[in-house]
Design a protein around this motif. Structure first.
Motif, PDB file in Angstrom:
ATOM      1  N   GLN A 128       0.799  -1.217   0.000  1.00 49.83           N
ATOM      2  CA  GLN A 128       0.000   0.000   0.000  1.00 49.83           C
ATOM      3  C   GLN A 128       0.838   1.277   0.000  1.00 49.83           C
ATOM      4  N   ALA A 129       2.138   1.136   0.240  1.00 45.46           N
ATOM      5  CA  ALA A 129       3.014   2.311   0.256  1.00 45.46           C
ATOM      6  C   ALA A 129       3.025   3.036  -1.086  1.00 45.46           C
ATOM      7  N   ILE A 130       2.713   2.333  -2.167  1.00 40.42           N
ATOM      8  CA  ILE A 130       2.731   2.995  -3.475  1.00 40.42           C
ATOM      9  C   ILE A 130       1.666   4.083  -3.564  1.00 40.42           C
ATOM     10  N   LEU A 131       0.628   3.993  -2.730  1.00 41.56           N
ATOM     11  CA  LEU A 131      -0.485   4.951  -2.816  1.00 41.56           C
ATOM     12  C   LEU A 131      -0.178   6.287  -2.164  1.00 41.56           C
ATOM     13  N   THR A 132       0.865   6.327  -1.309  1.00 42.67           N
ATOM     14  CA  THR A 132       1.184   7.562  -0.598  1.00 42.67           C
ATOM     15  C   THR A 132       2.557   8.111  -0.970  1.00 42.67           C
ATOM     16  N   ARG A 133       3.214   7.465  -1.913  1.00 44.39           N
ATOM     17  CA  ARG A 133       4.537   7.942  -2.307  1.00 44.39           C
ATOM     18  C   ARG A 133       4.396   9.145  -3.238  1.00 44.39           C
ATOM     19  N   GLU A 134       5.509   9.807  -3.497  1.00 47.55           N
ATOM     20  CA  GLU A 134       5.522  10.870  -4.495  1.00 47.55           C
ATOM     21  C   GLU A 134       5.237  10.239  -5.861  1.00 47.55           C
ATOM     22  N   ARG A 135       4.392  10.880  -6.656  1.00 46.55           N
ATOM     23  CA  ARG A 135       3.983  10.346  -7.952  1.00 46.55           C
ATOM     24  C   ARG A 135       3.343   8.969  -7.795  1.00 46.55           C
ATOM     25  N   ALA A 136       2.364   8.906  -6.942  1.00 45.48           N
ATOM     26  CA  ALA A 136       1.627   7.657  -6.741  1.00 45.48           C
ATOM     27  C   ALA A 136       0.893   7.284  -8.027  1.00 45.48           C
ATOM     28  N   PRO A 137       0.744   5.996  -8.296  1.00 49.92           N
ATOM     29  CA  PRO A 137      -0.025   5.603  -9.482  1.00 49.92           C
ATOM     30  C   PRO A 137      -1.493   5.961  -9.296  1.00 49.92           C
ATOM     31  N   LEU A 138      -2.175   6.200 -10.388  1.00 56.04           N
ATOM     32  CA  LEU A 138      -3.614   6.398 -10.337  1.00 56.04           C
ATOM     33  C   LEU A 138      -4.260   5.035 -10.114  1.00 56.04           C
ATOM     34  N   LEU A 139      -5.014   4.911  -9.046  1.00 52.31           N
ATOM     35  CA  LEU A 139      -5.735   3.669  -8.772  1.00 52.31           C
ATOM     36  C   LEU A 139      -7.219   3.917  -8.996  1.00 52.31           C
ATOM     37  N   ILE A 140      -7.783   3.214  -9.962  1.00 56.18           N
ATOM     38  CA  ILE A 140      -9.216   3.263 -10.205  1.00 56.18           C
ATOM     39  C   ILE A 140      -9.766   1.901  -9.801  1.00 56.18           C
ATOM     40  N   ALA A 141     -10.504   1.861  -8.720  1.00 59.77           N
ATOM     41  CA  ALA A 141     -10.993   0.589  -8.186  1.00 59.77           C
ATOM     42  C   ALA A 141     -12.511   0.533  -8.256  1.00 59.77           C
ATOM     43  N   ILE A 142     -13.015  -0.589  -8.714  1.00 59.01           N
ATOM     44  CA  ILE A 142     -14.449  -0.853  -8.733  1.00 59.01           C
ATOM     45  C   ILE A 142     -14.713  -2.056  -7.836  1.00 59.01           C
ATOM     46  N   VAL A 143     -15.659  -1.902  -6.928  1.00 58.50           N
ATOM     47  CA  VAL A 143     -15.977  -2.961  -5.974  1.00 58.50           C
ATOM     48  C   VAL A 143     -17.452  -3.302  -6.082  1.00 58.50           C
ATOM     49  N   ASP A 144     -17.765  -4.588  -6.071  1.00 61.95           N
ATOM     50  CA  ASP A 144     -19.163  -4.993  -6.035  1.00 61.95           C
ATOM     51  C   ASP A 144     -19.736  -4.705  -4.648  1.00 61.95           C
ATOM     52  N   GLU A 145     -20.973  -4.276  -4.584  1.00 59.01           N
ATOM     53  CA  GLU A 145     -21.593  -3.936  -3.298  1.00 59.01           C
ATOM     54  C   GLU A 145     -21.561  -5.106  -2.315  1.00 59.01           C
ATOM     55  N   SER A 146     -21.562  -6.323  -2.808  1.00 57.72           N
ATOM     56  CA  SER A 146     -21.553  -7.487  -1.913  1.00 57.72           C
ATOM     57  C   SER A 146     -20.333  -7.492  -1.008  1.00 57.72           C
ATOM     58  N   ALA A 147     -19.226  -6.925  -1.481  1.00 55.10           N
ATOM     59  CA  ALA A 147     -18.022  -6.866  -0.654  1.00 55.10           C
ATOM     60  C   ALA A 147     -18.210  -5.936   0.541  1.00 55.10           C
ATOM     61  N   LEU A 148     -19.093  -4.968   0.400  1.00 58.34           N
ATOM     62  CA  LEU A 148     -19.366  -4.039   1.500  1.00 58.34           C
ATOM     63  C   LEU A 148     -20.317  -4.641   2.516  1.00 58.34           C
ATOM     64  N   ARG A 149     -21.093  -5.611   2.080  1.00 60.96           N
ATOM     65  CA  ARG A 149     -22.155  -6.177   2.928  1.00 60.96           C
ATOM     66  C   ARG A 149     -21.763  -7.505   3.576  1.00 60.96           C
TER      67      ARG A 149
END
Length: 255
Positions: A128-149
């Motif tokens: 997860q360190a890649i998400l907070t580094r300088e020049r972090a990659p663009l992360l586009i995430a799609i999650v099915d609602e079932s994962a939330l439930r």
């Protein structure tokens, strides 16, 4: 400083500029290789080590300390180098967006020792360190609602924490998060989760999960198939604002 790299550069008369010219990278990138924790991209390590007359493991011993499964390491390297990641997850919260407690819960049914669980969780969180580094990659995430439930380890507080964390992540400038609502019915994403990574040179690779060790795909036709499927899945998802509202509502439902 990474003293092993600095000493090797001094011994061979190399500089960041000379290394960059031989490897084919920007001098600023080569200069960072002398900093702690900064490791050249996979395809450059052997070249740099050869020029400096050292073994990769001598220059960057952390390469040997990796805790993720051997079959998954290539994808972790891809994630670190990618400029963009498009991830669809059907049943789980994406690994890059998991809390420690949720990550542990996903391993509860595996035949693992406590040490193995610790190693896998540590490796997942380290990614997860890649998400907070300088020049972090663009992360586009799609999650099915079932994962939330779906409860994790029958722990409602754990799920509330995870979804609050997910909402926080959704506010980060390098992250776009979407949810496919249960009202979508049958849609192409039900075939399974996948991630498509875009590399700095424009090439794309994909990670396709399954019950067996996942596959890394790079054939043009395979990537094209997944990209078409991605567009279909994206078309079924709520907008970012609607998705965030749904995530927050789901988080409240667990308290």
């Amino acid at each position: 400083m990474n003293h092993a790299v600095v000493e090797a550069m001094a011994a061979t008369g190399q500089t960041a500029d000379s290394l960059a010219a031989q490897i084919g990278v920007d001098p600023k990138t080569a200069a960072k290789w002398a900093n702690p924790g900064r490791i050249p991209q996979t395809r450059h390590r052997a070249q740099v080590a050869s020029i400096l007359g050292r073994e990769v493991e001598h220059l960057w011993p952390d390469v040997l300390k990796r805790r993720e499964p051997a079959w998954f390491r290539r994808w972790v390297d891809v994630e670190r180098e990618a400029v963009a990641l498009r991830a669809f997850q059907l049943a789980w919260i994406p690994g890059l967006l998991q809390t420690e407690a949720y990550a542990r819960a996903t391993l509860a049914w595996e035949a693992l020792t406590p040490t193995e669980v610790d190693d896998l969780v540590s490796a997942r969180l380290a990614r997860q360190a890649i998400l907070t580094r300088e020049r972090a990659p663009l992360l586009i995430a799609i999650v099915d609602e079932s994962a939330l439930r779906r409860t994790a380890a029958a722990d409602r507080a754990l799920m509330a924490e995870q979804l609050h964390h997910l909402a926080t992540c959704a506010a980060m400038p390098s992250i776009q998060l979407y949810v496919v609502p249960s009202s979508a019915g049958i849609y192409p994403g039900l075939g399974g989760p996948f991630i498509v990574a875009e590399m700095p040179d424009g090439t794309r690779l994909a990670h396709v999960d399954s019950q067996a060790p996942a596959q890394i795909l790079q054939r043009t036709e395979d990537i094209a198939t997944l990209e078409r499927r991605w567009e279909c899945v994206r078309g079924e998802a709520f907008s970012r604002a609607q998705s965030l509202e749904l995530i927050r509502e789901a988080a409240t439902s667990w308290t």
